[in-house]
Write an enzyme that holds these catalytic residues in place. Structure first.
Site, mmCIF file in Angstrom:
data_model
loop_
_atom_site.group_PDB
_atom_site.id
_atom_site.type_symbol
_atom_site.label_atom_id
_atom_site.label_comp_id
_atom_site.label_asym_id
_atom_site.label_seq_id
_atom_site.Cartn_x
_atom_site.Cartn_y
_atom_site.Cartn_z
ATOM 1 N N ASP A 62 0.823 -1.024 -0.192
ATOM 2 C CA ASP A 62 -0.105 -0.281 -0.226
ATOM 3 C C ASP A 62 0.774 1.450 0.292
ATOM 4 O O ASP A 62 2.149 1.071 -0.019
ATOM 5 C CB ASP A 62 -1.170 0.359 1.358
ATOM 6 C CG ASP A 62 -0.696 0.155 2.652
ATOM 7 O OD1 ASP A 62 0.660 0.151 2.721
ATOM 8 O OD2 ASP A 62 -1.253 0.886 3.371
ATOM 9 N N TYR A 64 2.932 4.600 0.665
ATOM 10 C CA TYR A 64 3.860 4.566 1.622
ATOM 11 C C TYR A 64 2.566 6.377 2.319
ATOM 12 O O TYR A 64 2.002 6.421 1.966
ATOM 13 C CB TYR A 64 4.711 6.245 1.127
ATOM 14 C CG TYR A 64 6.061 6.368 0.502
ATOM 15 C CD1 TYR A 64 7.088 4.586 1.555
ATOM 16 C CD2 TYR A 64 5.875 6.460 -0.580
ATOM 17 C CE1 TYR A 64 7.359 4.288 0.411
ATOM 18 C CE2 TYR A 64 7.435 5.415 -1.022
ATOM 19 C CZ TYR A 64 7.815 4.153 -0.662
ATOM 20 O OH TYR A 64 9.175 4.012 -0.959
ATOM 21 N N PHE A 75 7.002 2.448 -4.708
ATOM 22 C CA PHE A 75 7.540 3.068 -3.705
ATOM 23 C C PHE A 75 8.459 4.073 -4.056
ATOM 24 O O PHE A 75 9.932 4.366 -4.247
ATOM 25 C CB PHE A 75 8.767 1.493 -5.088
ATOM 26 C CG PHE A 75 8.761 0.417 -3.977
ATOM 27 C CD1 PHE A 75 8.919 -0.238 -2.443
ATOM 28 C CD2 PHE A 75 8.417 -0.729 -4.870
ATOM 29 C CE1 PHE A 75 8.706 -1.465 -2.458
ATOM 30 C CE2 PHE A 75 7.584 -1.515 -3.991
ATOM 31 C CZ PHE A 75 8.080 -2.031 -3.303
ATOM 32 N N HIS A 183 12.261 -8.727 0.261
ATOM 33 C CA HIS A 183 11.531 -6.913 0.641
ATOM 34 C C HIS A 183 12.563 -6.225 0.963
ATOM 35 O O HIS A 183 13.807 -6.510 1.706
ATOM 36 C CB HIS A 183 10.487 -6.553 1.722
ATOM 37 C CG HIS A 183 9.933 -5.538 1.349
ATOM 38 N ND1 HIS A 183 10.251 -3.823 1.167
ATOM 39 C CD2 HIS A 183 8.311 -5.276 0.312
ATOM 40 C CE1 HIS A 183 9.748 -3.318 1.247
ATOM 41 N NE2 HIS A 183 8.279 -3.609 0.201
#
Length: 216
Positions: A62, A64, A75, A183
């Site tokens: 989801d 920031y 990102f 990640h």
């Protein structure tokens, strides 16, 4: 809605009850709370990378949730905003992998080259990660993955972390490619994200398929 081929691909979804309820929820949240990305940027991932243009999908969870960070691409943050730790680690791996020292935090140029920067949940309330979970976004974005899976032209799906990797079951077509690793967040980057060389792998696949590599 998006004025792209995506409108045609997603036309059935836009008529469905889940999407109508999602729209009501999102409008109410934006009207009554501080939410991100800005309302006009929610679908920018689809605007910048049309259905036929997708070469690569980099899947996030989801947006920031900090002030001024999210702008509709997974990102990515706008220039002038402090670079979040996950993006710092992405850039560190990019430099180690291809020798490219990138400082530009806005990844719109990647999107315009065919990298679909898709968050599974496309909106969030300020300072409340996953606050828009289970409202319909996951149905919508899972369907986007399924429609790309249906495509004849190969797509490279980049799955970083356990959440993104949970979507692997949606990618059933053997003509597509999957690149996966832990990640890039500081919690997991040293468990296998660093050294995974995703950028060179992507460009090698694109070159082998007669496609122009991404200018990272």
């Amino acid at each position: 809605m998006i004025n792209k081929k995506w409108d045609e691909v997603l036309k059935d979804d836009l008529k469905q009850d889940y999407f109508r309820k999602l729209g009501i929820f999102v409008k109410n949240e934006y009207r009554t709370k501080r939410c991100f990305p800005p309302y006009e940027n929610i679908f920018d991932a689809l605007r910048f990378t049309d259905y036929d243009e997708v070469k690569v999908v980099i899947l996030g969870q989801d947006p920031y949730h900090g002030l001024g960070e999210a702008h509709g691409l997974s990102f990515s943050v706008k220039e002038g905003v402090p670079i979040p730790p996950s993006l710092q680690n992405i850039f560190k791996e990019l430099e180690d992998d291809l020798g490219i020292k990138r400082t530009k935090s806005d990844l719109t140029d990647w999107a315009k080259e065919g990298v679909l920067l898709l968050n599974s949940i496309m909106t969030v309330q300020k300072d409340r990660p996953l606050s828009h979970k289970d409202q319909g976004w996951e149905i919508f974005t899972d369907n986007i993955i399924k429609y790309l899976n249906d495509r004849e032209k190969p797509v490279i799906f980049v799955l970083w972390g356990s959440f993104a990797r949970s979507k692997k079951s949606l990618i059933t077509n053997k003509r597509h490619y999957i690149i996966e690793s832990p990640h890039p967040s500081p919690l997991s980057a040293y468990r296998g994200f660093f050294g995974s060389k995703p950028f060179s792998k992507i460009n090698k696949i694109l070159s082998e398929n007669g496609e122009k590599p991404i200018n990272w």
